[in-house]
Design a protein around this motif. Structure first.
Motif, PDB file in Angstrom:
ATOM      1  N   VAL A 178      86.627  57.602  43.217  1.00  0.00           N
ATOM      2  CA  VAL A 178      86.393  57.433  41.775  1.00  0.00           C
ATOM      3  C   VAL A 178      86.178  55.956  41.454  1.00  0.00           C
ATOM      4  N   ASP A 179      86.969  55.080  42.073  1.00  0.00           N
ATOM      5  CA  ASP A 179      86.785  53.640  41.858  1.00  0.00           C
ATOM      6  C   ASP A 179      85.399  53.195  42.314  1.00  0.00           C
ATOM      7  N   LEU A 180      84.973  53.681  43.475  1.00  0.00           N
ATOM      8  CA  LEU A 180      83.654  53.332  43.991  1.00  0.00           C
ATOM      9  C   LEU A 180      82.559  53.869  43.068  1.00  0.00           C
ATOM     10  N   LEU A 181      82.705  55.099  42.608  1.00  0.00           N
ATOM     11  CA  LEU A 181      81.728  55.669  41.669  1.00  0.00           C
ATOM     12  C   LEU A 181      81.653  54.832  40.394  1.00  0.00           C
ATOM     13  N   ARG A 182      82.789  54.375  39.913  1.00  0.00           N
ATOM     14  CA  ARG A 182      82.827  53.545  38.708  1.00  0.00           C
ATOM     15  C   ARG A 182      82.073  52.227  38.948  1.00  0.00           C
ATOM     16  N   GLN A 183      82.248  51.634  40.129  1.00  0.00           N
ATOM     17  CA  GLN A 183      81.544  50.395  40.462  1.00  0.00           C
ATOM     18  C   GLN A 183      80.041  50.644  40.582  1.00  0.00           C
ATOM     19  N   ILE A 184      79.664  51.740  41.234  1.00  0.00           N
ATOM     20  CA  ILE A 184      78.245  52.084  41.377  1.00  0.00           C
ATOM     21  C   ILE A 184      77.631  52.286  39.993  1.00  0.00           C
ATOM     22  N   GLN A 185      78.323  53.020  39.142  1.00  0.00           N
ATOM     23  CA  GLN A 185      77.832  53.264  37.785  1.00  0.00           C
ATOM     24  C   GLN A 185      77.623  51.944  37.051  1.00  0.00           C
ATOM     25  N   ASN A 186      78.574  51.030  37.146  1.00  0.00           N
ATOM     26  CA  ASN A 186      78.457  49.747  36.468  1.00  0.00           C
ATOM     27  C   ASN A 186      77.272  48.940  36.997  1.00  0.00           C
ATOM     28  N   LEU A 187      77.099  48.935  38.314  1.00  0.00           N
ATOM     29  CA  LEU A 187      75.992  48.181  38.898  1.00  0.00           C
ATOM     30  C   LEU A 187      74.637  48.765  38.502  1.00  0.00           C
ATOM     31  N   LEU A 188      74.531  50.097  38.513  1.00  0.00           N
ATOM     32  CA  LEU A 188      73.257  50.737  38.181  1.00  0.00           C
ATOM     33  C   LEU A 188      72.948  50.666  36.686  1.00  0.00           C
ATOM     34  N   TYR A 189      73.914  51.043  35.876  1.00  0.00           N
ATOM     35  CA  TYR A 189      73.664  51.156  34.445  1.00  0.00           C
ATOM     36  C   TYR A 189      74.034  49.898  33.668  1.00  0.00           C
ATOM     37  N   GLY A 190      75.088  49.202  34.106  1.00  0.00           N
ATOM     38  CA  GLY A 190      75.538  48.018  33.376  1.00  0.00           C
ATOM     39  C   GLY A 190      74.814  46.756  33.783  1.00  0.00           C
ATOM     40  N   GLU A 191      74.661  46.551  35.107  1.00  0.00           N
ATOM     41  CA  GLU A 191      74.063  45.313  35.592  1.00  0.00           C
ATOM     42  C   GLU A 191      72.590  45.459  35.968  1.00  0.00           C
ATOM     43  N   GLY A 192      72.079  46.679  35.952  1.00  0.00           N
ATOM     44  CA  GLY A 192      70.652  46.890  36.176  1.00  0.00           C
ATOM     45  C   GLY A 192      70.200  46.872  37.631  1.00  0.00           C
ATOM     46  N   TYR A 193      71.109  47.059  38.569  1.00  0.00           N
ATOM     47  CA  TYR A 193      70.719  47.120  39.971  1.00  0.00           C
ATOM     48  C   TYR A 193      69.975  48.422  40.252  1.00  0.00           C
ATOM     49  N   THR A 194      69.172  48.401  41.305  1.00  0.00           N
ATOM     50  CA  THR A 194      68.528  49.617  41.792  1.00  0.00           C
ATOM     51  C   THR A 194      69.444  50.254  42.830  1.00  0.00           C
ATOM     52  N   ILE A 195      69.105  51.459  43.237  1.00  0.00           N
ATOM     53  CA  ILE A 195      69.859  52.134  44.294  1.00  0.00           C
ATOM     54  C   ILE A 195      69.871  51.248  45.546  1.00  0.00           C
ATOM     55  N   LYS A 196      68.702  50.730  45.921  1.00  0.00           N
ATOM     56  CA  LYS A 196      68.608  49.873  47.112  1.00  0.00           C
ATOM     57  C   LYS A 196      69.485  48.642  46.970  1.00  0.00           C
ATOM     58  N   GLY A 197      69.514  48.049  45.783  1.00  0.00           N
ATOM     59  CA  GLY A 197      70.336  46.869  45.551  1.00  0.00           C
ATOM     60  C   GLY A 197      71.812  47.165  45.728  1.00  0.00           C
TER      61      GLY A 197
END
Length: 162
Positions: free
Chosen positions: A57-76
């Motif tokens: 869940v912690d990892l999912l939360r970080q992934i969500q933040n990077l994708l949606y909050g910080e604008g990273y791509t999946i590859k990033g």
């Protein structure tokens, strides 16, 4: 059946439904992320029912933040996970991402030729994604990843012809 008003402990496993609700991310997106991020390994019980550990869940939360909050791509995000940079300061992470470095600036073709990836990438227009659903944002991010991969394959192919 769970009694009303009771909450699970922080160490309890969560179902996909609970995680989806907590993160406000559709279940199909969570399943998609499992395919893209091998670090996510929820336990699967009879009938394929998923149980997420607190670290998942912690990892999912970080992934969500990077994708949606910080604008990273999946590859990033995949690169950040591979390099172990998820817990870094976001500003420091951005500076490191923006700094050109030799290993990532070139890609080796199968015949040993080096393709300059920096020279093959054109500036992408900045598009505001405000107001789009998470599902549409995810689809756009996936399409961009596929386009970048296609561009790389074309660049490697052109290098072989030279």
């Amino acid at each position: 059946m769970k009694a009303r008003g009771t909450t699970k402990s922080a160490m309890a496993f969560r179902t996909i439904s609970e995680v989806s609700s907590d993160l406000d991310v559709p279940q199909h997106v969570l399943r998609f992320w499992e395919g893209k991020f091998p670090q996510l390994r929820p336990l699967k019980r009879g009938g394929g029912r998923r149980y997420y550990r607190p670290e998942d869940v912690d990892l999912l939360r970080q992934i969500q933040n990077l994708l949606y909050g910080e604008g990273y791509t999946i590859k990033g995000v995949q690169r950040l996970l591979k390099d172990g940079k998820l817990d870094d300061d976001p500003d420091a992470r951005r500076r490191a991402e923006d700094a050109p470095d030799e290993p990532d600036a070139f890609e080796a073709a199968s015949d040993g030729a080096r393709v300059d990836l920096v020279a093959t990438e054109e500036a992408a227009p900045i598009v505001a994604l405000d107001g789009l659903s998470d599902t549409i944002r995810q689809a756009i991010a996936q399409a961009l990843d596929e386009l970048r991969e296609a561009r790389l394959l074309l660049a490697v192919g052109e290098a072989k012809e030279i």
